[in-house]
Scaffold this active site. Structure first.
Site, PDB file in Angstrom:
ATOM      1  N   LEU A   1      58.846  80.913  33.700  1.00  0.00           N
ATOM      2  CA  LEU A   1      57.435  81.049  33.314  1.00  0.00           C
ATOM      3  C   LEU A   1      56.652  81.944  34.274  1.00  0.00           C
ATOM      4  CD1 LEU A   1      56.666  77.409  32.060  1.00  0.00           C
ATOM      5  CD2 LEU A   1      57.201  79.427  30.697  1.00  0.00           C
TER       6      LEU A   1
ATOM      7  N   THR B   1      69.084  98.377  27.266  1.00  0.00           N
ATOM      8  CA  THR B   1      67.967  99.304  27.036  1.00  0.00           C
ATOM      9  C   THR B   1      68.431 100.743  26.872  1.00  0.00           C
ATOM     10  OG1 THR B   1      66.055 100.323  28.123  1.00  0.00           O
ATOM     11  CG2 THR B   1      67.698  99.416  29.562  1.00  0.00           C
TER      12      THR B   1
ATOM     13  N   TYR C   1      65.094 100.491  36.633  1.00  0.00           N
ATOM     14  CA  TYR C   1      65.198  99.596  35.474  1.00  0.00           C
ATOM     15  C   TYR C   1      66.479  99.904  34.699  1.00  0.00           C
ATOM     16  CZ  TYR C   1      64.327  97.831  30.788  1.00  0.00           C
ATOM     17  OH  TYR C   1      64.453  97.218  29.560  1.00  0.00           O
TER      18      TYR C   1
ATOM     19  N   PHE D   1      65.358 100.377  22.002  1.00  0.00           N
ATOM     20  CA  PHE D   1      64.443 101.477  22.258  1.00  0.00           C
ATOM     21  C   PHE D   1      63.080 100.805  22.504  1.00  0.00           C
ATOM     22  CE2 PHE D   1      66.872 105.424  22.085  1.00  0.00           C
ATOM     23  CZ  PHE D   1      68.116 104.848  21.957  1.00  0.00           C
TER      24      PHE D   1
ATOM     25  N   HIS E   1      52.629  98.715  29.000  1.00  0.00           N
ATOM     26  CA  HIS E   1      53.199  99.403  27.842  1.00  0.00           C
ATOM     27  C   HIS E   1      52.116 100.077  26.996  1.00  0.00           C
ATOM     28  CE1 HIS E   1      56.764  96.632  28.509  1.00  0.00           C
ATOM     29  NE2 HIS E   1      57.210  97.847  28.708  1.00  0.00           N
ATOM     30  N   LEU E   2      52.525 101.196  26.415  1.00  0.00           N
ATOM     31  CA  LEU E   2      51.554 102.052  25.726  1.00  0.00           C
ATOM     32  C   LEU E   2      50.807 101.333  24.592  1.00  0.00           C
ATOM     33  CD1 LEU E   2      50.346 104.885  25.296  1.00  0.00           C
ATOM     34  CD2 LEU E   2      52.269 105.361  23.754  1.00  0.00           C
TER      35      LEU E   2
ATOM     36  N   ARG F   1      59.077 108.616  22.068  1.00  0.00           N
ATOM     37  CA  ARG F   1      59.842 107.367  22.083  1.00  0.00           C
ATOM     38  C   ARG F   1      60.101 106.912  20.654  1.00  0.00           C
ATOM     39  NH1 ARG F   1      60.223 108.888  26.371  1.00  0.00           N
ATOM     40  NH2 ARG F   1      59.863 107.921  28.395  1.00  0.00           N
TER      41      ARG F   1
ATOM     42  N   ASP G   1      59.988 108.680  33.849  1.00  0.00           N
ATOM     43  CA  ASP G   1      59.893 108.785  32.381  1.00  0.00           C
ATOM     44  C   ASP G   1      60.720 109.956  31.835  1.00  0.00           C
ATOM     45  OD1 ASP G   1      58.308 106.667  31.634  1.00  0.00           O
ATOM     46  OD2 ASP G   1      56.429 107.796  31.742  1.00  0.00           O
TER      47      ASP G   1
HETATM   48  N1  UDP Z   1      52.371 105.864  28.517  1.00  0.00           N
HETATM   49  C1  UDP Z   1      51.168 106.534  28.678  1.00  0.00           C
HETATM   50  N2  UDP Z   1      50.075 105.831  29.103  1.00  0.00           N
HETATM   51  C2  UDP Z   1      50.130 104.494  29.395  1.00  0.00           C
HETATM   52  C3  UDP Z   1      51.363 103.810  29.224  1.00  0.00           C
HETATM   53  C4  UDP Z   1      52.462 104.536  28.781  1.00  0.00           C
HETATM   54  O1  UDP Z   1      51.066 107.748  28.451  1.00  0.00           O
HETATM   55  O2  UDP Z   1      49.118 103.921  29.809  1.00  0.00           O
HETATM   56  C5  UDP Z   1      53.546 106.598  28.035  1.00  0.00           C
HETATM   57  C6  UDP Z   1      54.728 106.518  28.991  1.00  0.00           C
HETATM   58  O3  UDP Z   1      54.647 107.519  29.974  1.00  0.00           O
HETATM   59  C7  UDP Z   1      55.901 106.708  28.017  1.00  0.00           C
HETATM   60  C8  UDP Z   1      55.403 106.099  26.709  1.00  0.00           C
HETATM   61  O4  UDP Z   1      53.982 106.024  26.835  1.00  0.00           O
HETATM   62  O5  UDP Z   1      56.134 108.076  27.807  1.00  0.00           O
HETATM   63  C9  UDP Z   1      55.957 104.714  26.465  1.00  0.00           C
HETATM   64  O6  UDP Z   1      55.766 103.963  27.644  1.00  0.00           O
HETATM   65  P1  UDP Z   1      55.957 102.394  27.700  1.00  0.00           P
HETATM   66  O7  UDP Z   1      55.587 101.947  29.093  1.00  0.00           O
HETATM   67  O8  UDP Z   1      55.248 101.749  26.563  1.00  0.00           O
HETATM   68  O9  UDP Z   1      57.517 102.182  27.436  1.00  0.00           O
HETATM   69  P2  UDP Z   1      58.814 102.772  28.196  1.00  0.00           P
HETATM   70  O10 UDP Z   1      59.248 103.951  27.361  1.00  0.00           O
HETATM   71  O11 UDP Z   1      58.420 103.146  29.574  1.00  0.00           O
HETATM   72  O12 UDP Z   1      59.788 101.663  28.165  1.00  0.00           O
END
Ligand code: UDP
Length: 331
Positions: free
Chosen positions: A33, A116, A140, A168, A188-189, A220, A285
């Site tokens: 948790l 992943t 990671y 993904f 996360h985005l 992505r 990234d």
């Molecule tokens: N990203 C972004 N702004 C944010 C968070 C993420 O531009 O505030 C971009 C990040 O650089 C990546 C994509 O969004 O290219 C997906 O990122 P996320 O962290 O969601 O997942 P990841 O691909 O890292 O597992």
């Protein structure tokens, strides 16, 4: 027999627990948790165990004696893994080691493992197939690749069979609105973009606009959490059929969306302008990750149901709007 779900109180874990229960499986959740939410597994047996403790992990495994383990408990932030690799080695390698030792002691021979697409690093070919070289560019991805290697070793030594699912980008929420994404801190985005639409954040930072992609932002492959949950059920069936050995499958929608395209889709779904600001690249990234899921479709019979980004975002938005503070507690 019991299916033990580590990290079952987390995002993908809780959706999979629900899917297992709908299949009539008996589930026990093991979760410390630290990031999961008790409310996400209300009514499910939960043992609070930190997998980083070898002794407690082995004790729990020997008491529960599960038929199979679904292993979700992990750290999964690319950016953080670059700045704090130790956390990732402890959680994604040491904890897995303890779990595998516990499984060997409890004669548990089946695991579905959360892997992943980050294990591929910067792939030479798109869409990514499972056989491409694995050269992770962040801790990671590297720790998850170690995990897959450990599964192969424990198969040879202890006969533990496994299905590794290389996700993904997981996104979306349960369509009934009862489960969703709630990370603290959120990085996360998609949830961040929706926080802007909710007025919880002023804007979204676009990490890098000079990548070698169609609009300069990272691409992505977003896959719905319900589709991921379904793949775990099919992974278990594969293990039960005795077909598994050591297997690994990509799970994606086979479609790439740039950061700008995600923003545009989110503006459509939420009706909010979602202001954005260019920002420097985030270390670790890769420019483009889009998977081929042909192997999962052919061998597991997996068929994603949420192929469309706007449909994925709509379920996430439904959760976010109704749960602006997520589960509202940390455990
Ligand atoms: N990203 C972004 N702004 C944010 C968070 C993420 O531009 O505030 C971009 C990040 O650089 C990546 C994509 O969004 O290219 C997906 O990122 P996320 O962290 O969601 O997942 P990841 O691909 O890292 O597992």
């Amino acid at each position: 027999m019991t299916i033990l779900v580590t990290g079952g109180a987390g995002y993908i874990g809780s959706h999979t627990v629900r899917a297992l229960q709908e299949e009539g499986e008996e589930v026990v959740v093991l979760d410390d948790l630290s990031e999961g939410h008790r409310k996400a597994v209300k009514g499910t047996k939960l043992r609070k165990v930190d997998l980083k403790s070898a002794v407690r992990t082995k004790k729990a495994l020997c008491e529960i004696r599960p038929e199979a383990v679904f292993h979700f408990a992990a750290s999964c932030y690319v950016g953080e893994s670059v700045t704090d690799p130790g956390k990732y080695y402890r959680q994604n390698v040491v904890a897995l080691l303890n779990l595998l030792e516990g499984m060997a002691a409890a004669s548990c021979k089946r695991m579905v493992f959360s892997s992943t697409c980050a294990i591929y690093g910067e792939p030479k070919r798109i869409p990514i197939t499972e056989d491409l070289p694995k050269n992770p560019v962040n801790s990671y991805g590297r720790t998850k690749l170690h995990g897959e290697g450990m599964l192969a070793d424990y198969h040879r030594a202890h006969g533990i069979e496994s299905v590794s699912l290389r996700y993904f980008n997981a996104a979306g929420a349960h369509p009934d609105g009862s489960l969703g994404e709630d990370h603290e801190p959120e990085t996360h985005l998609i949830p961040l973009v929706l926080d802007v639409a909710l007025g919880k954040r002023k804007d979204i930072k676009i990490f890098g606009t000079d990548y070698p992609t169609r609009d300069g932002t990272c691409i992505r492959d977003y896959i719905h959490v319900m589709d991921l949950a379904r793949a775990h059920i099919l992974g278990l069936a594969c293990l039960r059929d005795g077909r598994a050995g050591v297997r690994a499958y990509n799970l994606g929608n086979e479609t790439g969306h740039s950061v700008l395209e995600v923003l545009e889709a989110a503006r459509k779904v939420t009706g909010h302008p979602i202001p954005a600001e260019d920002a420097p690249r985030r270390p670790g990234d890769p420019p483009k990750l889009v998977g081929s899921s042909a192997l999962a479709r052919n061998e597991l019979g997996w068929q994603p149901r949420f192929g469309d980004l706007e449909a994925i975002l709509a379920t996430a938005w439904n959760w976010h709007r109704n749960h602006p503070d997520g589960y509202g507690e940390t455990g």
